[in-house]
Design a protein around this motif. Structure first.
Motif, PDB file in Angstrom:
ATOM      1  N   THR A   1       0.855  -1.179   0.000  1.00 60.31           N
ATOM      2  CA  THR A   1       0.000   0.000   0.000  1.00 60.31           C
ATOM      3  C   THR A   1       0.895   1.235   0.000  1.00 60.31           C
ATOM      4  OG1 THR A   1      -1.670   1.256   1.233  1.00 60.31           O
ATOM      5  CG2 THR A   1      -0.240  -0.196   2.534  1.00 60.31           C
ATOM      6  N   ASN A   2       0.973   1.879  -1.135  1.00 62.05           N
ATOM      7  CA  ASN A   2       1.748   3.104  -1.298  1.00 62.05           C
ATOM      8  C   ASN A   2       1.142   3.885  -2.452  1.00 62.05           C
ATOM      9  OD1 ASN A   2       3.103   2.254  -3.855  1.00 62.05           O
ATOM     10  ND2 ASN A   2       4.092   0.744  -2.503  1.00 62.05           N
ATOM     11  N   PRO A   3       1.494   5.164  -2.612  1.00 61.51           N
ATOM     12  CA  PRO A   3       0.872   5.981  -3.665  1.00 61.51           C
ATOM     13  C   PRO A   3       1.007   5.398  -5.065  1.00 61.51           C
ATOM     14  CG  PRO A   3       2.023   7.383  -2.109  1.00 61.51           C
ATOM     15  CD  PRO A   3       2.368   5.975  -1.738  1.00 61.51           C
ATOM     16  N   ALA A   4       2.151   4.805  -5.380  1.00 62.96           N
ATOM     17  CA  ALA A   4       2.366   4.261  -6.729  1.00 62.96           C
ATOM     18  C   ALA A   4       1.408   3.098  -7.007  1.00 62.96           C
ATOM     19  CB  ALA A   4       3.813   3.806  -6.888  1.00 62.96           C
ATOM     20  N   VAL A   5       1.287   2.179  -6.046  1.00 62.48           N
ATOM     21  CA  VAL A   5       0.400   1.028  -6.229  1.00 62.48           C
ATOM     22  C   VAL A   5      -1.056   1.484  -6.284  1.00 62.48           C
ATOM     23  CG1 VAL A   5      -0.449  -1.104  -5.172  1.00 62.48           C
ATOM     24  CG2 VAL A   5       1.994  -0.609  -5.180  1.00 62.48           C
ATOM     25  N   ARG A   6      -1.420   2.423  -5.414  1.00 64.30           N
ATOM     26  CA  ARG A   6      -2.802   2.915  -5.420  1.00 64.30           C
ATOM     27  C   ARG A   6      -3.144   3.564  -6.757  1.00 64.30           C
ATOM     28  NH1 ARG A   6      -1.596   4.222   0.018  1.00 64.30           N
ATOM     29  NH2 ARG A   6      -1.067   6.369  -0.518  1.00 64.30           N
ATOM     30  N   THR A   7      -2.219   4.357  -7.291  1.00 63.41           N
ATOM     31  CA  THR A   7      -2.464   5.015  -8.578  1.00 63.41           C
ATOM     32  C   THR A   7      -2.608   3.995  -9.702  1.00 63.41           C
ATOM     33  OG1 THR A   7      -1.231   6.987  -7.877  1.00 63.41           O
ATOM     34  CG2 THR A   7      -1.547   6.669 -10.246  1.00 63.41           C
ATOM     35  N   LEU A   8      -1.699   3.029  -9.738  1.00 63.67           N
ATOM     36  CA  LEU A   8      -1.764   1.984 -10.759  1.00 63.67           C
ATOM     37  C   LEU A   8      -3.074   1.208 -10.651  1.00 63.67           C
ATOM     38  CD1 LEU A   8      -0.540   0.238 -13.009  1.00 63.67           C
ATOM     39  CD2 LEU A   8       0.594  -1.126 -11.225  1.00 63.67           C
ATOM     40  N   TYR A   9      -3.476   0.870  -9.426  1.00 64.37           N
ATOM     41  CA  TYR A   9      -4.691   0.084  -9.235  1.00 64.37           C
ATOM     42  C   TYR A   9      -5.918   0.878  -9.681  1.00 64.37           C
ATOM     43  CZ  TYR A   9      -8.145  -2.985  -7.118  1.00 64.37           C
ATOM     44  OH  TYR A   9      -9.207  -3.839  -6.935  1.00 64.37           O
ATOM     45  N   ARG A  10      -5.973   2.151  -9.326  1.00 61.94           N
ATOM     46  CA  ARG A  10      -7.134   2.967  -9.703  1.00 61.94           C
ATOM     47  C   ARG A  10      -7.255   3.091 -11.217  1.00 61.94           C
ATOM     48  NH1 ARG A  10      -6.159   7.778  -5.224  1.00 61.94           N
ATOM     49  NH2 ARG A  10      -6.893   6.581  -3.406  1.00 61.94           N
ATOM     50  N   ILE A  11      -6.142   3.371 -11.876  1.00 56.66           N
ATOM     51  CA  ILE A  11      -6.177   3.524 -13.334  1.00 56.66           C
ATOM     52  C   ILE A  11      -6.587   2.216 -13.997  1.00 56.66           C
ATOM     53  CG2 ILE A  11      -4.751   3.905 -15.381  1.00 56.66           C
ATOM     54  CD1 ILE A  11      -3.098   5.884 -13.711  1.00 56.66           C
TER      55      ILE A  11
ATOM     56  N   LEU B   1     -13.220  -0.149   1.467  1.00 49.56           N
ATOM     57  CA  LEU B   1     -12.049   0.707   1.654  1.00 49.56           C
ATOM     58  C   LEU B   1     -10.797  -0.055   1.234  1.00 49.56           C
ATOM     59  CD1 LEU B   1     -12.859   2.219   5.170  1.00 49.56           C
ATOM     60  CD2 LEU B   1     -13.496   3.099   2.912  1.00 49.56           C
ATOM     61  N   GLY B   2      -9.974   0.590   0.445  1.00 41.52           N
ATOM     62  CA  GLY B   2      -8.764  -0.056  -0.050  1.00 41.52           C
ATOM     63  C   GLY B   2      -7.972   0.879  -0.921  1.00 41.52           C
ATOM     64  N   HIS B   3      -7.633   0.457  -2.111  1.00 40.36           N
ATOM     65  CA  HIS B   3      -6.787   1.258  -2.984  1.00 40.36           C
ATOM     66  C   HIS B   3      -7.568   2.254  -3.831  1.00 40.36           C
ATOM     67  CE1 HIS B   3      -3.850  -1.654  -1.714  1.00 40.36           C
ATOM     68  NE2 HIS B   3      -2.907  -1.010  -2.351  1.00 40.36           N
ATOM     69  N   VAL B   4      -8.877   2.060  -3.955  1.00 37.95           N
ATOM     70  CA  VAL B   4      -9.690   3.018  -4.706  1.00 37.95           C
ATOM     71  C   VAL B   4     -10.332   4.027  -3.756  1.00 37.95           C
ATOM     72  CG1 VAL B   4     -11.721   3.310  -6.185  1.00 37.95           C
ATOM     73  CG2 VAL B   4     -10.117   1.446  -6.617  1.00 37.95           C
ATOM     74  N   ARG B   5     -10.954   3.523  -2.699  1.00 45.05           N
ATOM     75  CA  ARG B   5     -11.593   4.402  -1.718  1.00 45.05           C
ATOM     76  C   ARG B   5     -10.942   4.193  -0.361  1.00 45.05           C
ATOM     77  NH1 ARG B   5     -15.431   3.371  -5.508  1.00 45.05           N
ATOM     78  NH2 ARG B   5     -16.663   5.188  -6.131  1.00 45.05           N
ATOM     79  N   ASN B   6     -10.802   5.291   0.382  1.00 47.29           N
ATOM     80  CA  ASN B   6     -10.083   5.210   1.648  1.00 47.29           C
ATOM     81  C   ASN B   6     -10.771   6.045   2.723  1.00 47.29           C
ATOM     82  OD1 ASN B   6      -9.390   7.861   0.863  1.00 47.29           O
ATOM     83  ND2 ASN B   6      -7.571   7.102  -0.204  1.00 47.29           N
ATOM     84  N   GLY B   7      -9.988   6.512   3.698  1.00 45.38           N
ATOM     85  CA  GLY B   7     -10.553   7.215   4.837  1.00 45.38           C
ATOM     86  C   GLY B   7     -11.320   8.470   4.481  1.00 45.38           C
ATOM     87  N   SER B   8     -10.890   9.203   3.467  1.00 46.69           N
ATOM     88  CA  SER B   8     -11.592  10.430   3.082  1.00 46.69           C
ATOM     89  C   SER B   8     -12.995  10.107   2.573  1.00 46.69           C
ATOM     90  CB  SER B   8     -10.796  11.186   2.022  1.00 46.69           C
ATOM     91  OG  SER B   8     -10.613  10.397   0.857  1.00 46.69           O
ATOM     92  N   PHE B   9     -13.127   9.002   1.851  1.00 52.18           N
ATOM     93  CA  PHE B   9     -14.443   8.568   1.389  1.00 52.18           C
ATOM     94  C   PHE B   9     -15.322   8.194   2.575  1.00 52.18           C
ATOM     95  CE2 PHE B   9     -17.002   4.739   0.117  1.00 52.18           C
ATOM     96  CZ  PHE B   9     -17.941   5.406  -0.653  1.00 52.18           C
TER      97      PHE B   9
END
Length: 371
Positions: free
Chosen positions: A66-76, A164-172
Motif C-alpha cells: 500500500t503506497n501511492p504508486a500502487v494505489r495510482t496503478l490500481y485505480r487507473i 475501503l482499499g486502494h480506490v476508496r479510503n478514509g476520506s471517502f
C-alpha cells in the motif's frame, strides 16, 4: 500448496480472458481502420498489451503493498477494466450491426459503426465513473409487527459495501459518516465489506467511524471481503473505533432485538438456522437481523426475524453483472421485499468492487423510518 496452485490457476485463467478481450477490441478497431497509419501503429499494440495485463498486475501488488504508486496503478487499471467491459460489447455489437446492415443490402461503413459504438462505450464508462461517486440517501418506511412503542418514528441508517482499499479510503468514509450524521439516526447498521481485502492500514482507515454516534448504538457484521483470511485485524480496528461488532449474538436496543451474523456463519441453511436458534430470538417482539448477504432469507423468516438488512450484491454495478446479479438473487437483489412474515432490505452499497463504475445501479445510504 494446493491453495496457492489454485490461485495461480485462477489468475492465469483471468489473465487469458483479459488478453483475449483486449485482442478482440484491438482487432475490431484495426480492421475498421485498415490501411490507415493509426491502425498499424506499434504504439497501439504496445499500449493495448500493457493495459491487458495492468489489472492483474495491479491486483497482485495491491494485496501486498500500500503506497501511492500502487494505489495510482490500481485505480487507473480498475477504471480501464470497467471501460474495457463496455468496449468489448461495443466491438461485438459492431460486427452484429455490420452483418445485419450488409444482409439488408445497406451500404454502411464498418469504420463509422465502430467509431460510434466505441465512443458510446467510453462515454458510458465515464458516466458510470461519475455515477459511482454520487452517493444517494434512500429513505424507506418500514412497518414492523410488535415494534416497541419507543421505536415508532425513530430512524436507523444502513451502510454496506464501502470497500475501503486502494480506490476508496478514509476520506471517502469521512464523507459517508458526515452524510449519515446529518440525518441524526437513532441506530446505525454496517452490513459488511467495510474493507476491500487489499493491503491497508485497517486501524487508520476505520478512524472516521468514531464520528458515527447514535443513541441506540452502531453495529457491524463482517462481510466476505473481511473474511478472505484472518478477519481479526479488521474487526479489532472497527471495535477500536467505537463500533459494536456483532458475532452470532443479539443485543437489546430499547426493547428492539438487533441480531448480527457474519458472512461465514450465514452461508449454509443448517448452520444459519443453528446460529439463530442459539441466539434465541423472541418471536413475540420485533427483531432486526444484520447479515452481509441476502442468501438465506427463508431461514431468517423461519426463525422469527422481523426485518433482515443486507448488502453484498451491488446490484451488479454495470452490465452484464447487473443482469447476472438479478438472475442470482432475483427479488432480493435490491430494495425492500417480503418473504412470509419477514421484510428484507438489500442495499446496493455505498462503494464499489473492482471497476469503480456504476451504470444501472446507484451507490446509497439507506435511512429507515420505523412505524
Amino acid at each position: 500448496m494446493r491453495i496457492r496452485s489454485g490461485l495461480i490457476a485462477f489468475a492465469t485463467v483471468v489473465q487469458v480472458i483479459l488478453f483475449l478481450t483486449h485482442f478482440f477490441i484491438y482487432r475490431t478497431w484495426t480492421f475498421a481502420l485498415a490501411g490507415s497509419e493509426f491502425s498499424t501503429s506499434p504504439w497501439l499494440k504496445v499500449t493495448m498489451a500493457a493495459f491487458s495485463v495492468s489489472f492483474m498486475a495491479a491486483t497482485l501488488l495491491a494485496f501486498r503493498y500500500t503506497n501511492p504508486a500502487v494505489r495510482t496503478l490500481y485505480r487507473i487499471s480498475a477504471v480501464w477494466l470497467g471501460i474495457v467491459s463496455f468496449l468489448f460489447f461495443a466491438a461485438g455489437a459492431s460486427w452484429v450491426v455490420f452483418g445485419v446492415t450488409h444482409l439488408a443490402g445497406m451500404d454502411v461503413s464498418f469504420h463509422r459503426i465502430v467509431e460510434v459504438l466505441y465512443a458510446a462505450a467510453v462515454l458510458s464508462g465515464f458516466t458510470g465513473l461519475l455515477n459511482a461517486g454520487w452517493t444517494r440517501i434512500r429513505r424507506i418506511t418500514v412497518k414492523l409487527e410488535n415494534l416497541p412503542e419507543t421505536w415508532r418514528g425513530r430512524k436507523a441508517a444502513l451502510i454496506s459495501d464501502l470497500h475501503l482499499g486502494h480506490v476508496r479510503n478514509g476520506s471517502f468514509l469521512r464523507r459517508i459518516v458526515a452524510s449519515v450524521m446529518r440525518e441524526n439516526p437513532d441506530a446505525v447498521f454496517l452490513a459488511g465489506d467495510l474493507y476491500d481485502g487489499t493491503a491497508i492500514d485497517a486501524a487508520k482507515a476505520a478512524e472516521p467511524l468514531r464520528g458515527l454516534r447514535a443513541p441506540q448504538g452502531t453495529y457491524f457484521v463482517a462481510g466476505n471481503h473481511e473474511q478472505f483470511g484472518d478477519d481479526s485485524r479488521y474487526l479489532q480496528a472497527v471495535s477500536n473505533a467505537g463500533v459494536r461488532v456483532l458475532h452470532n449474538e443479539k443485543v437489546e436496543a430499547d426493547q428492539l432485538q438487533i441480531v448480527g451474523v457474519p458472512y461465514n456463519h450465514a452461508g449454509q441453511d443448517e448452520h444459519l438456522q443453528s446460529v439463530l436458534r442459539q441466539i434465541g430470538v423472541d418471536r413475540n417482539r420485533a427483531s432486526i437481523l444484520l447479515t452481509h448477504a441476502p442468501d438465506r432469507p427463508h431461514i431468517a423468516e423461519k426463525e422469527g426475524i422481523s426485518l433482515q438488512v443486507s448488502g453484498h450484491t451491488h446490484v451488479g454495478q454495470f452490465f452484464p453483472w447487473t443482469w447476472m446479479a438479478r438472475r442470482i438473487y432475483r427479488q432480493f437483489v435490491y430494495g425492500l421485499s417480503r418473504i412470509g412474515k419477514m421484510l428484507i432490505y438489500t442495499s446496493s452499497g455505498a462503494g464499489t468492487w473492482g471497476p469503480p463504475l456504476r451504470l444501472g445501479s446507484s451507490p446509497e445510504i439507506v435511512l429507515f423510518q420505523f412505524e
